[in-house]
Scaffold this motif. Sequence first.
Motif, PDB file in Angstrom:
ATOM      1  N   GLU A  59       0.724  -1.089   0.058  1.00 22.12           N
ATOM      2  CA  GLU A  59       0.244  -0.174   0.072  1.00 22.12           C
ATOM      3  C   GLU A  59       1.293   1.269  -0.193  1.00 22.12           C
ATOM      4  O   GLU A  59       1.574   1.537   0.686  1.00 22.12           O
ATOM      5  CB  GLU A  59      -0.444  -0.056   1.509  1.00 22.12           C
ATOM      6  N   MET A  60       0.768   2.098  -1.077  1.00 17.43           N
ATOM      7  CA  MET A  60       1.855   2.925  -0.749  1.00 17.43           C
ATOM      8  C   MET A  60       0.735   4.635  -0.211  1.00 17.43           C
ATOM      9  O   MET A  60       0.058   4.460  -0.896  1.00 17.43           O
ATOM     10  CB  MET A  60       1.966   3.753  -2.607  1.00 17.43           C
ATOM     11  N   ILE A  61       1.386   5.152   0.377  1.00 16.49           N
ATOM     12  CA  ILE A  61       0.372   6.487   0.752  1.00 16.49           C
ATOM     13  C   ILE A  61       1.156   6.942   0.366  1.00 16.49           C
ATOM     14  O   ILE A  61       2.487   7.442   0.018  1.00 16.49           O
ATOM     15  CB  ILE A  61       1.064   6.446   2.914  1.00 16.49           C
ATOM     16  N   ARG A  62       0.606   8.525   0.028  1.00 18.43           N
ATOM     17  CA  ARG A  62       1.295   9.450  -0.847  1.00 18.43           C
ATOM     18  C   ARG A  62       1.241  10.849   0.355  1.00 18.43           C
ATOM     19  O   ARG A  62       0.119  11.484  -0.811  1.00 18.43           O
ATOM     20  CB  ARG A  62      -0.006   9.648  -2.266  1.00 18.43           C
ATOM     21  N   PRO A  63       1.924  11.433   0.951  1.00 16.69           N
ATOM     22  CA  PRO A  63       2.661  12.520   1.060  1.00 16.69           C
ATOM     23  C   PRO A  63       2.959  12.999  -0.093  1.00 16.69           C
ATOM     24  O   PRO A  63       3.897  13.768   0.844  1.00 16.69           O
ATOM     25  CB  PRO A  63       2.341  12.242   3.013  1.00 16.69           C
ATOM     26  N   CYS A  64       2.967  13.271  -0.802  1.00 18.05           N
ATOM     27  CA  CYS A  64       4.470  14.095  -1.769  1.00 18.05           C
ATOM     28  C   CYS A  64       3.336  14.584  -2.532  1.00 18.05           C
ATOM     29  O   CYS A  64       2.458  15.879  -1.794  1.00 18.05           O
ATOM     30  CB  CYS A  64       4.144  12.894  -2.829  1.00 18.05           C
ATOM     31  N   ASN A  65       5.347  16.099  -2.645  1.00 14.87           N
ATOM     32  CA  ASN A  65       4.921  16.832  -3.525  1.00 14.87           C
ATOM     33  C   ASN A  65       5.328  16.836  -5.520  1.00 14.87           C
ATOM     34  O   ASN A  65       5.855  15.782  -5.588  1.00 14.87           O
ATOM     35  CB  ASN A  65       5.640  17.980  -3.182  1.00 14.87           C
ATOM     36  N   LEU A  66       4.436  17.404  -6.128  1.00 13.72           N
ATOM     37  CA  LEU A  66       4.483  17.627  -8.074  1.00 13.72           C
ATOM     38  C   LEU A  66       5.667  18.511  -8.282  1.00 13.72           C
ATOM     39  O   LEU A  66       6.438  19.529  -8.153  1.00 13.72           O
ATOM     40  CB  LEU A  66       3.474  18.132  -8.790  1.00 13.72           C
ATOM     41  N   CYS A  67       7.074  17.847  -8.610  1.00 13.89           N
ATOM     42  CA  CYS A  67       7.453  18.643  -9.503  1.00 13.89           C
ATOM     43  C   CYS A  67       7.126  19.377 -10.545  1.00 13.89           C
ATOM     44  O   CYS A  67       6.927  18.605 -11.990  1.00 13.89           O
ATOM     45  CB  CYS A  67       8.409  17.791  -9.719  1.00 13.89           C
ATOM     46  N   PRO A  68       6.901  20.857 -10.609  1.00 13.30           N
ATOM     47  CA  PRO A  68       6.423  21.218 -11.749  1.00 13.30           C
ATOM     48  C   PRO A  68       7.303  20.816 -13.444  1.00 13.30           C
ATOM     49  O   PRO A  68       6.833  21.043 -14.266  1.00 13.30           O
ATOM     50  CB  PRO A  68       6.092  22.340 -11.622  1.00 13.30           C
ATOM     51  N   HIS A  69       8.592  20.504 -13.035  1.00 15.37           N
ATOM     52  CA  HIS A  69       9.288  20.560 -14.173  1.00 15.37           C
ATOM     53  C   HIS A  69       9.391  19.307 -14.741  1.00 15.37           C
ATOM     54  O   HIS A  69       9.148  18.980 -16.223  1.00 15.37           O
ATOM     55  CB  HIS A  69      10.657  21.152 -13.790  1.00 15.37           C
ATOM     56  N   MET A  70       9.100  18.122 -14.232  1.00 19.69           N
ATOM     57  CA  MET A  70       8.921  16.640 -14.176  1.00 19.69           C
ATOM     58  C   MET A  70       7.992  16.798 -14.867  1.00 19.69           C
ATOM     59  O   MET A  70       7.509  16.342 -15.951  1.00 19.69           O
ATOM     60  CB  MET A  70       9.002  16.092 -12.986  1.00 19.69           C
ATOM     61  N   LYS A  71       6.642  17.488 -14.336  1.00 20.99           N
ATOM     62  CA  LYS A  71       5.599  17.733 -15.514  1.00 20.99           C
ATOM     63  C   LYS A  71       5.412  17.864 -16.838  1.00 20.99           C
ATOM     64  O   LYS A  71       4.693  17.782 -16.824  1.00 20.99           O
ATOM     65  CB  LYS A  71       4.487  17.723 -13.988  1.00 20.99           C
ATOM     66  N   ARG A  72       6.330  18.230 -17.059  1.00 21.63           N
ATOM     67  CA  ARG A  72       6.400  19.490 -18.559  1.00 21.63           C
ATOM     68  C   ARG A  72       6.324  17.974 -19.355  1.00 21.63           C
ATOM     69  O   ARG A  72       6.714  18.580 -20.723  1.00 21.63           O
ATOM     70  CB  ARG A  72       7.205  20.143 -18.452  1.00 21.63           C
ATOM     71  N   ASN A  73       6.765  17.494 -18.967  1.00 27.63           N
ATOM     72  CA  ASN A  73       6.773  16.141 -20.388  1.00 27.63           C
ATOM     73  C   ASN A  73       5.669  15.246 -20.276  1.00 27.63           C
ATOM     74  O   ASN A  73       5.051  15.240 -19.471  1.00 27.63           O
ATOM     75  CB  ASN A  73       8.534  15.094 -19.666  1.00 27.63           C
ATOM     76  N   SER A  74       5.405  15.003 -21.372  1.00 22.46           N
ATOM     77  CA  SER A  74       4.103  14.670 -21.951  1.00 22.46           C
ATOM     78  C   SER A  74       4.370  13.585 -22.786  1.00 22.46           C
ATOM     79  O   SER A  74       5.546  13.535 -23.623  1.00 22.46           O
ATOM     80  CB  SER A  74       2.342  15.353 -21.483  1.00 22.46           C
ATOM     81  N   LEU A  75       3.165  12.583 -22.845  1.00 28.32           N
ATOM     82  CA  LEU A  75       3.625  11.567 -24.225  1.00 28.32           C
ATOM     83  C   LEU A  75       3.520  12.531 -25.898  1.00 28.32           C
ATOM     84  O   LEU A  75       4.250  12.265 -25.978  1.00 28.32           O
ATOM     85  CB  LEU A  75       1.924  10.942 -24.861  1.00 28.32           C
ATOM     86  N   ALA A  76       2.332  13.507 -25.525  1.00 28.62           N
ATOM     87  CA  ALA A  76       2.647  14.472 -26.654  1.00 28.62           C
ATOM     88  C   ALA A  76       3.681  15.590 -27.384  1.00 28.62           C
ATOM     89  O   ALA A  76       4.296  15.002 -28.051  1.00 28.62           O
ATOM     90  CB  ALA A  76       1.434  15.483 -26.311  1.00 28.62           C
TER      91      ALA A  76
END
Length: 325
Positions: free
Chosen positions: A274-291
Amino acid sequence: MPTVTIDTDALYQRVDSVIPRIEWATMEDDIAAIWRLKEERNAVILAHNYQTPEIFHGVADIVGDSLALAREAERADADVIVLAGVHFMAETAKLLNPEKTVLVPDLRAGCSLAESITAADVRQLKADNPGVPVVTYVNTSAAVKAESDICCTSGNAKAVIESLGTDRVIMIPDEHLAANIARDCGVEVITWPGRCEVHDRFTAADIEQVRRDHEGVLVMAHPECPPDVVAASDMAGSTAQMLAHVAQQRPKRVALITECSMSDNIAAEIRDVEMIRPCNLCPHMKRNSLANIRAALEGMQHEVRIDPEVADRARTAVDRMLAIA
């Protein structure tokens, strides 16, 4: 050349626990096109552990932390490398593969650590501390690496410092990583006030709350977190070390104190934890997309280029790290 086809239904089985089927349906066209383009361009996709599951499990050929990607980039039997991560990782891939074309899906995918220090800053640190070796985190530009004696990652920093046989080092630019490693090594560390914008947001109070809400949870923190967060956790390690521990030990429930997609990617692969997710997003990593991965391969766009003189010196620092690792 025959048209490459990929069974997207088979791929979906890798991620069906973390991506709804209706959402996957919107991704299948890009995924199929990327697999076809990889064949046409003789390309490989390297994806960091912080990439979203559709990239990490759906189109990547090589996945891992920054050290693993650096190693595998050098071994990649391809003409083109697409780095789904952040810009400094693509620069490292280019350093190790100067004859290959290295592409990034989005030029804006930077890093708060890499942006916190310049080559001129490193030269000043060396002038202020003559003779003290400079250990530079890979989360830096090629220009900064070029001013360094050796590079390190969060996974091998302790081994790198111990290899130098000195009781004093300059370790840049992450002051939290430096403090956490210095505690383990017993070495005096001169550092720089750089911080990861994702990991710096975690607090020891967050760890306490996770433990109150989830009895028996194993808490693992990335060493870019503040020292009090690392101290409040059960263990600290690189993303590769976290993944290995979960895979080998199979704890009942785990909280990864790091970027969000890391938990999603582990949950897709290791389903009895079971993965608990008290996490934060990296806005730079999330610039990558399939498109934009597809667009990079279609247009052969956003090629990484490094000044040859800078590249030669930066490559030396990276090669010294890899020799130890």
